[in-house]
Design an enzyme around this catalytic site. Structure first.
Site, PDB file in Angstrom:
ATOM      1  N   LYS A 245       0.861  -1.176  -0.026  1.00  0.00           N
ATOM      2  CA  LYS A 245       0.118   0.004  -0.122  1.00  0.00           C
ATOM      3  C   LYS A 245       0.907   1.288  -0.035  1.00  0.00           C
ATOM      4  O   LYS A 245       0.509   2.153  -0.523  1.00  0.00           O
ATOM      5  CB  LYS A 245      -0.804  -0.082   1.241  1.00  0.00           C
ATOM      6  CG  LYS A 245      -2.134  -0.873   1.130  1.00  0.00           C
ATOM      7  CD  LYS A 245      -3.169  -0.653   2.240  1.00  0.00           C
ATOM      8  CE  LYS A 245      -4.114  -1.631   2.504  1.00  0.00           C
ATOM      9  NZ  LYS A 245      -3.970  -2.253   3.518  1.00  0.00           N
ATOM     10  N   ARG A 246       1.953   1.127   0.518  1.00  0.00           N
ATOM     11  CA  ARG A 246       2.815   2.360   0.756  1.00  0.00           C
ATOM     12  C   ARG A 246       3.252   2.883  -0.735  1.00  0.00           C
ATOM     13  O   ARG A 246       3.500   4.160  -0.868  1.00  0.00           O
ATOM     14  CB  ARG A 246       4.320   2.151   1.189  1.00  0.00           C
ATOM     15  CG  ARG A 246       4.218   1.749   2.848  1.00  0.00           C
ATOM     16  CD  ARG A 246       5.398   1.448   3.356  1.00  0.00           C
ATOM     17  NE  ARG A 246       6.038   0.173   2.857  1.00  0.00           N
ATOM     18  CZ  ARG A 246       7.119   0.145   2.090  1.00  0.00           C
ATOM     19  NH1 ARG A 246       7.825   1.364   1.722  1.00  0.00           N
ATOM     20  NH2 ARG A 246       7.379  -0.862   1.606  1.00  0.00           N
TER      21      ARG A 246
END
Ligand code: GLU
Length: 475
Positions: A245-246
């Site tokens: 997700k980063r």
């Protein structure tokens, strides 16, 4: 090219514990391409034994995205939670055959040994304490079922992507098949399922490579042939760490929401690891025809969002106008965009798409650009209506409108030629006229070439739109 092998049976086996991410989608795709290329079967299996983390929503999400990408199971979907009786039966058989044994060591004792090993800087491996027990030790409590791993054996994996991988059986401990509360472990269920489903090739992420020696030992204990294995590399973010997700959008749904076309996403995912010469743009049929596991690169692949947009733009451009219009409508409905309700005039919408598709990288950008063609009334960007309805501008637009009204030919190229001559005769610069005209017709300062705009709008709507501005000027 590998020979056609209709006996090929592969599976995509997601755990329904979250969204379908790029890595999972690519694993599904490689299985799908391999199955189709060989005229074999592609089967979806839901690995939901982790009841605490598995959800029905996640399962539905995975199916919805698979459907959108056009990858459907060729056989009824199996769910592991519906197969518990089968795992119990196999566990009993392994126990009866002496290939597995009950281990009564408590979790606390194992934890203590593990901590002691780690304190000495060693890795922990279960030492086989209960391996030779013929009956439960006095005061024995609950037990787990462990595989009796044969000693001093080389386990060979002929990985179709990574080549030969050899692991010594001494490196694999007597791993747990069934936990003390009776639930089967992942490595156990996978082997039972792959055997029962007659899977011929297991194509999955490299993160499962460490499980494969354990699974091969279980096939041997069950007296069943192991399938062929292909472990595909991980997908990394631009900083070379595992994609997460980063790094921004990573789920299939997010890319669909951005306006990526399913065939473009598949094309891009295939190219994350697979290549065929230096070709970048593929249709699904081409990928099916050309896909070979041997051409999958064992090195990690780096996800590049810009490249995905580029691939998407190529697919947008290649679509026929009517098909693109259908895709755009589907997208507008999926994202609940207001344009969905504005596309009733399919003919105009698809002509507009046709002239705009070379200017957009996503369906979202396409709809932004196509919107002025779809609305009944022009939506003016702030201040533009006032600017364009100033007296001298509206007088000029009135003249343009009269000139257009006298024409019947609205084809963009001829329109442009004739319009340029008209401007010359009147000693007007094209830009002086084109910009107010653009604003009157689209409400915006930037649009596709103005003559294409006029062609797409057609005579009536062009003249009506100019009239609306002149009307505003006279009020
Ligand atoms: N359920 C596993 C996962 O989602 C896949 C297992 C396998 O492919 O063997 O990672």
């Amino acid at each position: 090219m590998a020979s056609l092998n209709p006996g090929v049976r592969v599976r995509f086996a997601p755990s329904p514990t979250g969204a379908l991410h790029l890595g999972g989608a690519r694993t599904a795709l490689f299985n799908y391409l391999f199955a189709r290329h060989n005229n074999g079967r592609f089967i979806v299996r839901i690995e939901d034994t982790d009841r605490a983390r598995s959800t029905k929503e996640s399962e539905l999400e995975i199916f919805e995205m698979m459907e959108w990408m056009g990858m459907r199971s060729d056989e009824p979907v199996e769910r592991q939670t519906e197969r518990m009786g089968r795992y119990e039966a196999v566990a009993s058989q392994l126990l009866a055959a002496g290939a597995a044994y009950r281990c009564y060591c408590t979790a606390e004792a194992i934890e203590r040994d593990r901590a002691a090993a780690e304190a000495e800087g060693k890795g922990y491996r279960y030492p086989g304490t209960c391996r030779e027990l013929s009956s439960p030790p006095p005061g024995a409590g609950p037990f787990v079922l462990r595989l009796k791993v044969p000693q001093a054996r080389a386990i060979e994996i002929d990985d179709l992507v990574r080549g030969k991988v050899v692991v010594r059986s001494e490196e694999v401990d007597d791993w747990i098949l069934v936990r003390s509360e009776g639930t089967p472990t992942y490595n156990f269920t996978v082997v039972v399922d792959d055997t029962d489903m007659r899977i011929t090739h297991v194509i999955r992420g490299e993160d499962h490579l460490a499980n494969t020696p354990k699974q091969i030992l279980l096939y041997q204990a069950m007296g069943k042939p192991a399938p062929a294995f292909a472990h595909v590399s991980m997908i990394l973010g631009s900083d070379k760490t595992k994609l997460s997700k980063r790094h921004g959008a990573t789920s299939v749904r997010q890319f669909r929401e951005q306006g990526i076309l399913a065939p473009a996403l598949l094309n891009y995912l295939a190219r994350l690891g697979w290549s065929h010469g230096d070709q970048e743009v593929f249709t699904l049929d081409e990928m099916i025809r050309l896909f070979e596991l041997e051409e999958v690169n064992p090195a990690a692949a780096v996800f590049n969002p810009e490249k995905l947009l580029w691939v998407n733009a190529q697919h947008l451009k290649a679509l026929a106008d009517g098909d693109l219009c259908a895709q755009a409508l589907d997208y507008a409905r999926f994202t609940k965009r207001p344009e969905a309700g504005l596309m009733a005039d399919a003919d105009c919408a698809s002509r507009a798409m046709g002239s705009l598709k070379t200017r957009a990288r996503t369906l979202a950008e396409l709809l932004d650009q196509v919107r002025p063609f779809l609305t009944e009334r022009v939506e003016f960007e702030s201040g533009l209506l006032e600017a364009v309805s100033a007296p001298e501008k509206s007088a000029l637009l009135g003249e343009v409108s009269n000139w257009l009204a006298a024409r019947t030919d609205f084809e963009a190229t001829r329109l442009e030629q004739d319009f340029r001559s008209w401007c010359e005769q009147k000693s007007l610069k094209l830009g002086e006229v084109a910009q107010p005209l653009r604003i009157a017709l689209t409400g915006r300062k930037a649009s596709p070439p103005i003559f294409q705009v006029i062609e797409v709008l057609g005579k009536r709507r062009t003249i009506d739109r100019i009239a609306a501005v002149c009307g505003a000027a006279s009020r």
